[in-house]
Scaffold this motif. Sequence first.
Motif, short mmCIF file in Angstrom:
data_model
loop_
_atom_site.label_atom_id
_atom_site.label_comp_id
_atom_site.label_asym_id
_atom_site.label_seq_id
_atom_site.Cartn_x
_atom_site.Cartn_y
_atom_site.Cartn_z
N GLU A 19 5.22 2.15 2.19
CA GLU A 19 6.17 0.82 2.21
C GLU A 19 5.45 -0.37 2.74
O GLU A 19 4.92 -1.39 2.02
N VAL A 20 4.67 -0.32 3.70
CA VAL A 20 3.86 -1.44 4.46
C VAL A 20 2.70 -1.65 3.95
O VAL A 20 2.42 -2.64 3.69
N LEU A 21 1.84 -0.64 3.64
CA LEU A 21 0.47 -0.77 3.20
C LEU A 21 0.60 -1.05 1.90
O LEU A 21 -0.48 -1.43 1.15
N GLY A 22 1.75 -1.02 1.06
CA GLY A 22 1.87 -1.41 -0.26
C GLY A 22 1.74 -2.72 -0.41
O GLY A 22 1.68 -3.30 -1.63
N PHE A 157 -3.13 -3.03 -8.09
CA PHE A 157 -1.99 -2.35 -7.64
C PHE A 157 -1.51 -2.89 -6.41
O PHE A 157 -2.26 -3.26 -5.55
N TYR A 158 0.01 -3.25 -6.77
CA TYR A 158 0.72 -3.76 -5.53
C TYR A 158 2.18 -3.05 -5.59
O TYR A 158 2.80 -3.24 -6.47
N ARG A 159 2.46 -2.90 -4.40
CA ARG A 159 3.82 -2.46 -4.07
C ARG A 159 4.52 -1.59 -5.02
O ARG A 159 5.43 -1.52 -5.56
N GLY A 160 3.62 -0.25 -5.48
CA GLY A 160 3.87 0.51 -6.31
C GLY A 160 3.79 0.30 -7.79
O GLY A 160 4.13 1.15 -8.55
N GLY A 161 3.26 -0.74 -8.26
CA GLY A 161 3.03 -0.98 -9.33
C GLY A 161 1.88 -1.75 -10.05
O GLY A 161 1.09 -2.12 -8.98
N TYR A 162 1.68 -1.95 -11.03
CA TYR A 162 0.39 -2.73 -11.54
C TYR A 162 0.42 -4.40 -11.61
O TYR A 162 1.88 -4.79 -11.91
N GLY A 163 -0.23 -5.18 -11.12
CA GLY A 163 -0.34 -6.49 -10.96
C GLY A 163 0.40 -6.99 -9.91
O GLY A 163 0.84 -6.19 -8.83
N ILE A 164 0.64 -8.43 -9.66
CA ILE A 164 1.17 -8.72 -8.37
C ILE A 164 2.62 -9.52 -8.68
O ILE A 164 2.84 -10.47 -8.05
N THR A 165 3.23 -8.96 -9.44
CA THR A 165 4.38 -9.40 -10.04
C THR A 165 5.55 -8.70 -9.51
O THR A 165 6.65 -8.95 -10.03
N ALA A 166 5.39 -8.07 -8.48
CA ALA A 166 6.77 -7.19 -7.99
C ALA A 166 7.57 -8.11 -7.33
O ALA A 166 7.39 -9.00 -6.91
N PRO A 167 8.88 -7.76 -7.52
CA PRO A 167 9.99 -8.56 -7.22
C PRO A 167 9.85 -8.87 -5.79
O PRO A 167 9.53 -8.03 -4.89
N LEU A 168 10.33 -9.93 -4.95
CA LEU A 168 10.29 -10.19 -3.55
C LEU A 168 11.49 -9.76 -3.32
O LEU A 168 12.55 -9.55 -3.93
#
Length: 177
Positions: A19-22, A157-168
């Motif tokens: 979670e944190v290192l994601g 790769f960011y917060r378990g997915g591709y791209g930096i569009t993971a929801p805040l």
Amino acid sequence: MTSSATETPQPVTPQAMREVLGHFVSGVVVITAVGPEGPVGFTCQSFASLSLDPPLITFSPARTSSTWPKIREIGTFCVNVLASDHSEYSNGFARSGTDKYAGVTWSPAPSGAPILEGVSAWIDCTLWNEYDGGDHTMVVGKVSDLGADAQRLPLLFYRGGYGITAPLPPSGAEEES
């Protein structure tokens, strides 16, 4: 967030680490080689430049990898920095027990290892050393040749997915720094 800097530290669990290192954005690479039975490869997120003199890179395959021992035995490999439209390469080379090269076009690096078509960059290497890294092994490769296509953006790769569009997180649930 699992804890703040002022709280008593809690045991670090694999879930908390993930979670944190994601929150750290990483690129995605595919490590490739050609052995007696043909081309092999695997997806890896833990890749970095290590030294300019001598030219060294590092990456860390899981100890459970069935592909890394084959590449270790070959002794040469190519690091393929995946381009932004290569999520299918990332997913395909992460699977075990499948033909990872089905439908994949590649050309040989100077070592003979596959350079996957359309990658952002490639780094041809010789195995320099390997170190204990807990549930992973830390590999150091000596760079023998490399190239890049400045027009190809990298796959992130960011917060378990591709791209930096993971929801805040929802408003009012701000994370502590």
